[in-house]
Design a protein around this motif. Structure first.
Motif, PDB file in Angstrom:
ATOM      1  N   ARG A   1       0.816  -1.223   0.000  1.00  0.00           N
ATOM      2  CA  ARG A   1       0.000   0.000   0.000  1.00  0.00           C
ATOM      3  C   ARG A   1       0.844   1.264   0.000  1.00  0.00           C
ATOM      4  O   ARG A   1       0.474   2.257  -0.615  1.00  0.00           O
ATOM      5  CB  ARG A   1      -0.943  -0.005   1.198  1.00  0.00           C
ATOM      6  N   VAL A   2       1.967   1.244   0.680  1.00  0.00           N
ATOM      7  CA  VAL A   2       2.835   2.431   0.695  1.00  0.00           C
ATOM      8  C   VAL A   2       3.377   2.684  -0.709  1.00  0.00           C
ATOM      9  O   VAL A   2       3.337   3.813  -1.216  1.00  0.00           O
ATOM     10  CB  VAL A   2       3.982   2.270   1.716  1.00  0.00           C
ATOM     11  N   ALA A   3       3.868   1.634  -1.364  1.00  0.00           N
ATOM     12  CA  ALA A   3       4.384   1.793  -2.735  1.00  0.00           C
ATOM     13  C   ALA A   3       3.275   2.256  -3.670  1.00  0.00           C
ATOM     14  O   ALA A   3       3.504   3.101  -4.544  1.00  0.00           O
ATOM     15  CB  ALA A   3       4.980   0.471  -3.228  1.00  0.00           C
ATOM     16  N   HIS A   4       2.069   1.744  -3.479  1.00  0.00           N
ATOM     17  CA  HIS A   4       0.943   2.152  -4.324  1.00  0.00           C
ATOM     18  C   HIS A   4       0.647   3.639  -4.130  1.00  0.00           C
ATOM     19  O   HIS A   4       0.420   4.374  -5.093  1.00  0.00           O
ATOM     20  CB  HIS A   4      -0.285   1.299  -4.009  1.00  0.00           C
ATOM     21  N   GLY A   5       0.660   4.096  -2.882  1.00  0.00           N
ATOM     22  CA  GLY A   5       0.428   5.513  -2.603  1.00  0.00           C
ATOM     23  C   GLY A   5       1.496   6.405  -3.210  1.00  0.00           C
ATOM     24  O   GLY A   5       1.202   7.454  -3.792  1.00  0.00           O
TER      25      GLY A   5
ATOM     26  N   LEU B   1       0.945   6.506  -7.015  1.00  0.00           N
ATOM     27  CA  LEU B   1      -0.139   7.426  -7.392  1.00  0.00           C
ATOM     28  C   LEU B   1       0.268   8.882  -7.223  1.00  0.00           C
ATOM     29  O   LEU B   1       0.000   9.718  -8.091  1.00  0.00           O
ATOM     30  CB  LEU B   1      -1.394   7.138  -6.569  1.00  0.00           C
ATOM     31  N   ALA B   2       0.914   9.190  -6.121  1.00  0.00           N
ATOM     32  CA  ALA B   2       1.329  10.578  -5.863  1.00  0.00           C
ATOM     33  C   ALA B   2       2.350  11.048  -6.894  1.00  0.00           C
ATOM     34  O   ALA B   2       2.265  12.173  -7.404  1.00  0.00           O
ATOM     35  CB  ALA B   2       1.901  10.694  -4.452  1.00  0.00           C
ATOM     36  N   THR B   3       3.301  10.194  -7.220  1.00  0.00           N
ATOM     37  CA  THR B   3       4.341  10.560  -8.190  1.00  0.00           C
ATOM     38  C   THR B   3       3.744  10.757  -9.572  1.00  0.00           C
ATOM     39  O   THR B   3       4.049  11.738 -10.260  1.00  0.00           O
ATOM     40  CB  THR B   3       5.452   9.492  -8.227  1.00  0.00           C
ATOM     41  N   MET B   4       2.865   9.849  -9.979  1.00  0.00           N
ATOM     42  CA  MET B   4       2.231   9.991 -11.292  1.00  0.00           C
ATOM     43  C   MET B   4       1.369  11.252 -11.345  1.00  0.00           C
ATOM     44  O   MET B   4       1.382  11.974 -12.343  1.00  0.00           O
ATOM     45  CB  MET B   4       1.412   8.754 -11.630  1.00  0.00           C
ATOM     46  N   GLY B   5       0.636  11.504 -10.268  1.00  0.00           N
ATOM     47  CA  GLY B   5      -0.185  12.713 -10.228  1.00  0.00           C
ATOM     48  C   GLY B   5       0.653  13.978 -10.302  1.00  0.00           C
ATOM     49  O   GLY B   5       0.331  14.914 -11.036  1.00  0.00           O
ATOM     50  N   PHE B   6       1.749  13.999  -9.558  1.00  0.00           N
ATOM     51  CA  PHE B   6       2.645  15.151  -9.584  1.00  0.00           C
ATOM     52  C   PHE B   6       3.198  15.384 -10.988  1.00  0.00           C
ATOM     53  O   PHE B   6       3.174  16.508 -11.503  1.00  0.00           O
ATOM     54  CB  PHE B   6       3.790  14.946  -8.592  1.00  0.00           C
TER      55      PHE B   6
ATOM     56  N   TRP C   1      14.171   9.776 -15.368  1.00  0.00           N
ATOM     57  CA  TRP C   1      14.087   8.823 -14.264  1.00  0.00           C
ATOM     58  C   TRP C   1      12.667   8.327 -14.030  1.00  0.00           C
ATOM     59  O   TRP C   1      12.456   7.330 -13.341  1.00  0.00           O
ATOM     60  CB  TRP C   1      14.616   9.429 -12.964  1.00  0.00           C
ATOM     61  N   ALA C   2      11.657   8.986 -14.604  1.00  0.00           N
ATOM     62  CA  ALA C   2      10.266   8.696 -14.262  1.00  0.00           C
ATOM     63  C   ALA C   2       9.844   7.270 -14.602  1.00  0.00           C
ATOM     64  O   ALA C   2       9.264   6.583 -13.766  1.00  0.00           O
ATOM     65  CB  ALA C   2       9.338   9.694 -14.939  1.00  0.00           C
TER      66      ALA C   2
ATOM     67  N   ALA D   1       9.287   0.415 -11.077  1.00  0.00           N
ATOM     68  CA  ALA D   1       9.734  -0.229  -9.836  1.00  0.00           C
ATOM     69  C   ALA D   1       8.673  -0.098  -8.744  1.00  0.00           C
ATOM     70  O   ALA D   1       8.409  -1.061  -8.006  1.00  0.00           O
ATOM     71  CB  ALA D   1      11.058   0.382  -9.371  1.00  0.00           C
ATOM     72  N   LEU D   2       8.061   1.070  -8.649  1.00  0.00           N
ATOM     73  CA  LEU D   2       6.992   1.254  -7.669  1.00  0.00           C
ATOM     74  C   LEU D   2       5.793   0.356  -7.976  1.00  0.00           C
ATOM     75  O   LEU D   2       5.176  -0.199  -7.070  1.00  0.00           O
ATOM     76  CB  LEU D   2       6.555   2.721  -7.616  1.00  0.00           C
ATOM     77  N   ALA D   3       5.475   0.207  -9.246  1.00  0.00           N
ATOM     78  CA  ALA D   3       4.356  -0.651  -9.637  1.00  0.00           C
ATOM     79  C   ALA D   3       4.630  -2.101  -9.237  1.00  0.00           C
ATOM     80  O   ALA D   3       3.741  -2.795  -8.723  1.00  0.00           O
ATOM     81  CB  ALA D   3       4.094  -0.539 -11.134  1.00  0.00           C
TER      82      ALA D   3
END
Length: 131
Positions: free
Chosen positions: A11-15, A18-23, A38-39, A45-47
């Protein structure tokens, strides 16, 4: 396993994903900033850590790999750059006469090089018709 790897699971990685993609998406929509190099590997990796589908195939919108072009601009910016109305540029996008993508219900993104090529061709054809 490092502390960071242990922390960034589930759940932390998922959050964070989502936050990184939104930003990145907001930054891109506001000022046309391209996705940094780097994106894509970071989001992938987060996924994996979040047990989510590859970001290129997820519900998060357009594939990250297709967004790294610096040629994508909003309709407003495209219209300003080529000296045409937003309505004209949006119509070309909706008719698929220029390379474009609809980001959501109200935001169209246009490949500025494609738009310039279409407008140049129509100007040349218009001059040729009257000759």
């Amino acid at each position: 396993m490092s502390d960071l790897e242990e922390l960034l699971r589930g759940r932390v990685a998922h959050g964070v994903l989502l936050a990184t993609m939104g930003f990145l998406r907001r930054r891109w929509e506001v000022d046309g900033s391209p996705f940094p190099s780097w994106a894509k590997p970071v989001l992938e990796a987060l996924a994996v850590a979040a047990n989510q589908p590859d970001p290129d195939m997820s519900e998060f919108g357009r594939a990250v790999g297709t967004m790294d072009s610096t040629n994508w601009v909003t309709v407003r910016e495209a219209a300003r750059l080529v000296g045409r109305s937003e309505r004209h540029v949006r119509r070309l996008a909706q008719e698929r006469r220029v390379r474009s993508q609809r980001e959501n219900n109200w935001l169209w993104l246009v490949d500025i090089d494609s738009l310039k090529n279409v407008l140049e061709r129509s100007n040349v054809e218009g001059r040729g018709a009257g000759s």
